[in-house]
Design a protein around this motif. Structure first.
Motif, PDB file in Angstrom:
ATOM      1  N   THR A  99     -58.847   4.715 -83.305  1.00  0.00           N
ATOM      2  CA  THR A  99     -58.354   4.356 -81.981  1.00  0.00           C
ATOM      3  C   THR A  99     -57.123   3.483 -82.092  1.00  0.00           C
ATOM      4  N   VAL A 100     -56.174   3.737 -81.215  1.00  0.00           N
ATOM      5  CA  VAL A 100     -54.922   3.004 -81.201  1.00  0.00           C
ATOM      6  C   VAL A 100     -54.859   2.200 -79.910  1.00  0.00           C
ATOM      7  N   LYS A 101     -54.449   0.968 -80.019  1.00  0.00           N
ATOM      8  CA  LYS A 101     -54.360   0.112 -78.849  1.00  0.00           C
ATOM      9  C   LYS A 101     -53.224   0.608 -77.962  1.00  0.00           C
ATOM     10  N   THR A 102     -53.516   0.847 -76.687  1.00  0.00           N
ATOM     11  CA  THR A 102     -52.512   1.369 -75.763  1.00  0.00           C
ATOM     12  C   THR A 102     -52.222   0.411 -74.617  1.00  0.00           C
ATOM     13  N   SER A 103     -52.988  -0.650 -74.510  1.00  0.00           N
ATOM     14  CA  SER A 103     -52.800  -1.602 -73.423  1.00  0.00           C
ATOM     15  C   SER A 103     -52.479  -2.975 -74.017  1.00  0.00           C
ATOM     16  N   PHE A 104     -51.388  -3.563 -73.556  1.00  0.00           N
ATOM     17  CA  PHE A 104     -50.926  -4.822 -74.123  1.00  0.00           C
ATOM     18  C   PHE A 104     -50.748  -5.875 -73.035  1.00  0.00           C
ATOM     19  N   THR A 105     -50.753  -7.131 -73.467  1.00  0.00           N
ATOM     20  CA  THR A 105     -50.555  -8.266 -72.580  1.00  0.00           C
ATOM     21  C   THR A 105     -49.429  -9.121 -73.149  1.00  0.00           C
ATOM     22  N   VAL A 106     -48.487  -9.500 -72.298  1.00  0.00           N
ATOM     23  CA  VAL A 106     -47.390 -10.375 -72.711  1.00  0.00           C
ATOM     24  C   VAL A 106     -47.677 -11.770 -72.176  1.00  0.00           C
ATOM     25  N   LYS A 107     -47.630 -12.760 -73.084  1.00  0.00           N
ATOM     26  CA  LYS A 107     -47.894 -14.145 -72.700  1.00  0.00           C
ATOM     27  C   LYS A 107     -46.663 -14.998 -72.982  1.00  0.00           C
ATOM     28  N   LEU A 108     -46.293 -15.815 -72.019  1.00  0.00           N
ATOM     29  CA  LEU A 108     -45.234 -16.803 -72.186  1.00  0.00           C
ATOM     30  C   LEU A 108     -45.891 -18.040 -72.779  1.00  0.00           C
ATOM     31  N   MET A 109     -45.505 -18.368 -74.011  1.00  0.00           N
ATOM     32  CA  MET A 109     -46.138 -19.493 -74.702  1.00  0.00           C
ATOM     33  C   MET A 109     -45.405 -20.805 -74.417  1.00  0.00           C
ATOM     34  N   LYS A 110     -44.095 -20.814 -74.618  1.00  0.00           N
ATOM     35  CA  LYS A 110     -43.286 -22.001 -74.325  1.00  0.00           C
ATOM     36  C   LYS A 110     -41.844 -21.562 -74.146  1.00  0.00           C
ATOM     37  N   PHE A 111     -40.992 -22.495 -73.770  1.00  0.00           N
ATOM     38  CA  PHE A 111     -39.605 -22.146 -73.492  1.00  0.00           C
ATOM     39  C   PHE A 111     -38.697 -23.310 -73.836  1.00  0.00           C
ATOM     40  N   ASP A 112     -37.414 -22.994 -73.953  1.00  0.00           N
ATOM     41  CA  ASP A 112     -36.386 -23.997 -74.229  1.00  0.00           C
ATOM     42  C   ASP A 112     -36.017 -24.662 -72.905  1.00  0.00           C
ATOM     43  N   GLU A 113     -36.158 -25.980 -72.834  1.00  0.00           N
ATOM     44  CA  GLU A 113     -35.873 -26.721 -71.596  1.00  0.00           C
ATOM     45  C   GLU A 113     -34.428 -26.538 -71.143  1.00  0.00           C
ATOM     46  N   LYS A 114     -33.507 -26.353 -72.080  1.00  0.00           N
ATOM     47  CA  LYS A 114     -32.087 -26.191 -71.723  1.00  0.00           C
ATOM     48  C   LYS A 114     -31.843 -24.891 -70.974  1.00  0.00           C
ATOM     49  N   GLN A 115     -32.685 -23.902 -71.192  1.00  0.00           N
ATOM     50  CA  GLN A 115     -32.500 -22.603 -70.536  1.00  0.00           C
ATOM     51  C   GLN A 115     -33.566 -22.329 -69.478  1.00  0.00           C
ATOM     52  N   LYS A 116     -34.143 -23.369 -68.944  1.00  0.00           N
ATOM     53  CA  LYS A 116     -35.224 -23.232 -67.978  1.00  0.00           C
ATOM     54  C   LYS A 116     -34.776 -22.489 -66.723  1.00  0.00           C
ATOM     55  N   VAL A 117     -33.590 -22.806 -66.210  1.00  0.00           N
ATOM     56  CA  VAL A 117     -33.092 -22.168 -64.984  1.00  0.00           C
ATOM     57  C   VAL A 117     -32.885 -20.673 -65.209  1.00  0.00           C
ATOM     58  N   ALA A 118     -32.278 -20.319 -66.333  1.00  0.00           N
ATOM     59  CA  ALA A 118     -32.054 -18.901 -66.652  1.00  0.00           C
ATOM     60  C   ALA A 118     -33.391 -18.167 -66.795  1.00  0.00           C
ATOM     61  N   LEU A 119     -34.377 -18.818 -67.408  1.00  0.00           N
ATOM     62  CA  LEU A 119     -35.699 -18.208 -67.570  1.00  0.00           C
ATOM     63  C   LEU A 119     -36.370 -17.994 -66.220  1.00  0.00           C
ATOM     64  N   ILE A 120     -36.254 -18.975 -65.326  1.00  0.00           N
ATOM     65  CA  ILE A 120     -36.844 -18.836 -63.990  1.00  0.00           C
ATOM     66  C   ILE A 120     -36.234 -17.651 -63.258  1.00  0.00           C
ATOM     67  N   LYS A 121     -34.925 -17.505 -63.345  1.00  0.00           N
ATOM     68  CA  LYS A 121     -34.250 -16.370 -62.695  1.00  0.00           C
ATOM     69  C   LYS A 121     -34.697 -15.051 -63.314  1.00  0.00           C
ATOM     70  N   GLU A 122     -34.837 -15.026 -64.626  1.00  0.00           N
ATOM     71  CA  GLU A 122     -35.248 -13.792 -65.307  1.00  0.00           C
ATOM     72  C   GLU A 122     -36.684 -13.422 -64.928  1.00  0.00           C
ATOM     73  N   VAL A 123     -37.556 -14.407 -64.857  1.00  0.00           N
ATOM     74  CA  VAL A 123     -38.943 -14.150 -64.457  1.00  0.00           C
ATOM     75  C   VAL A 123     -38.989 -13.616 -63.040  1.00  0.00           C
ATOM     76  N   LYS A 124     -38.179 -14.193 -62.145  1.00  0.00           N
ATOM     77  CA  LYS A 124     -38.123 -13.724 -60.752  1.00  0.00           C
ATOM     78  C   LYS A 124     -37.688 -12.266 -60.693  1.00  0.00           C
ATOM     79  N   ASN A 125     -36.699 -11.895 -61.527  1.00  0.00           N
ATOM     80  CA  ASN A 125     -36.201 -10.519 -61.518  1.00  0.00           C
ATOM     81  C   ASN A 125     -37.193  -9.538 -62.167  1.00  0.00           C
ATOM     82  N   LEU A 126     -37.908  -9.971 -63.196  1.00  0.00           N
ATOM     83  CA  LEU A 126     -38.800  -9.064 -63.924  1.00  0.00           C
ATOM     84  C   LEU A 126     -40.141  -8.839 -63.229  1.00  0.00           C
ATOM     85  N   LEU A 127     -40.626  -9.840 -62.521  1.00  0.00           N
ATOM     86  CA  LEU A 127     -41.938  -9.729 -61.890  1.00  0.00           C
ATOM     87  C   LEU A 127     -41.782  -9.449 -60.408  1.00  0.00           C
ATOM     88  N   ASP A 128     -42.353  -8.350 -59.986  1.00  0.00           N
ATOM     89  CA  ASP A 128     -42.253  -7.933 -58.584  1.00  0.00           C
ATOM     90  C   ASP A 128     -42.962  -8.905 -57.659  1.00  0.00           C
TER      91      ASP A 128
END
Length: 172
Positions: A99-128
């Motif tokens: 059997t091959v795994k076909t279902s995956f989960t992506v977890k955000l573990m941590k982030f760079d504080e300097k790029q927090k604003v860019a990450l927030i914008k990217e999350v807004k665009n990626l998640l409906d």
């Protein structure tokens, strides 16, 4: 459980005993054969035994197992030594291994504080359906699950997009 006990009992019996030879031949033959309609016919004695064994709790099963070992003079056998002889069990083990795994989960573990604003914008665009306030709360709540039950390609793309904006992600 019972079939394992029968195999265990038969494995440790002396083959020169007539009684034991009879048990060997019985153990290699199917005790109960299902009818074409799927029902199983068994003798009343077997039905009673089945009912009694299935009504045991875990402590009673352990005690019953020990009783069989003592009364039948059985030695402990490592679990790896008990081999399934049925072809169906072997095929099932091969299917599980393939059997091959076909279902995956992506977890955000941590982030760079300097790029927090860019990450927030990217999350807004990626998640409906997520606005900026929700995206900010989501990012600040790391570690958090970004998406679940997605394909490998989508998980890799999502991880790459978030990594570009300073996030550390894990794919499970």
């Amino acid at each position: 459980m019972l079939s394992s006990a029968i195999r265990l009992v038969c494995r440790h019996m002396r083959p020169n005993s007539k009684k034991n030879i009879k048990l060997y031949s019985v153990a290699t033959q199917p005790l109960v054969v299902p009818d074409p309609d799927g029902t199983v016919q068994a003798s009343p004695k077997l039905e009673k035994l089945y009912e009694e064994i299935t009504s045991l709790n875990m402590i009673e099963v352990a005690q019953f197992s020990e009783l069989l070992k003592v009364r039948l003079n059985l030695k402990d056998v490592p679990m790896g030594a008990v081999v399934s002889t049925s072809a169906a069990a072997q095929e099932e083990e091969e299917e599980v291994a393939q059997t091959v795994k076909t279902s995956f989960t992506v977890k955000l573990m941590k982030f760079d504080e300097k790029q927090k604003v860019a990450l927030i914008k990217e999350v807004k665009n990626l998640l409906d359906g997520m606005n900026l306030v929700q995206a900010k709360k989501f990012v600040e709540s790391a570690p958090a699950v970004v998406k679940t039950d997605i394909g490998k390609d989508e998980a890799d793309k999502l991880k790459e997009a978030l990594s570009k904006v300073g996030a550390e992600c894990v794919i499970d």
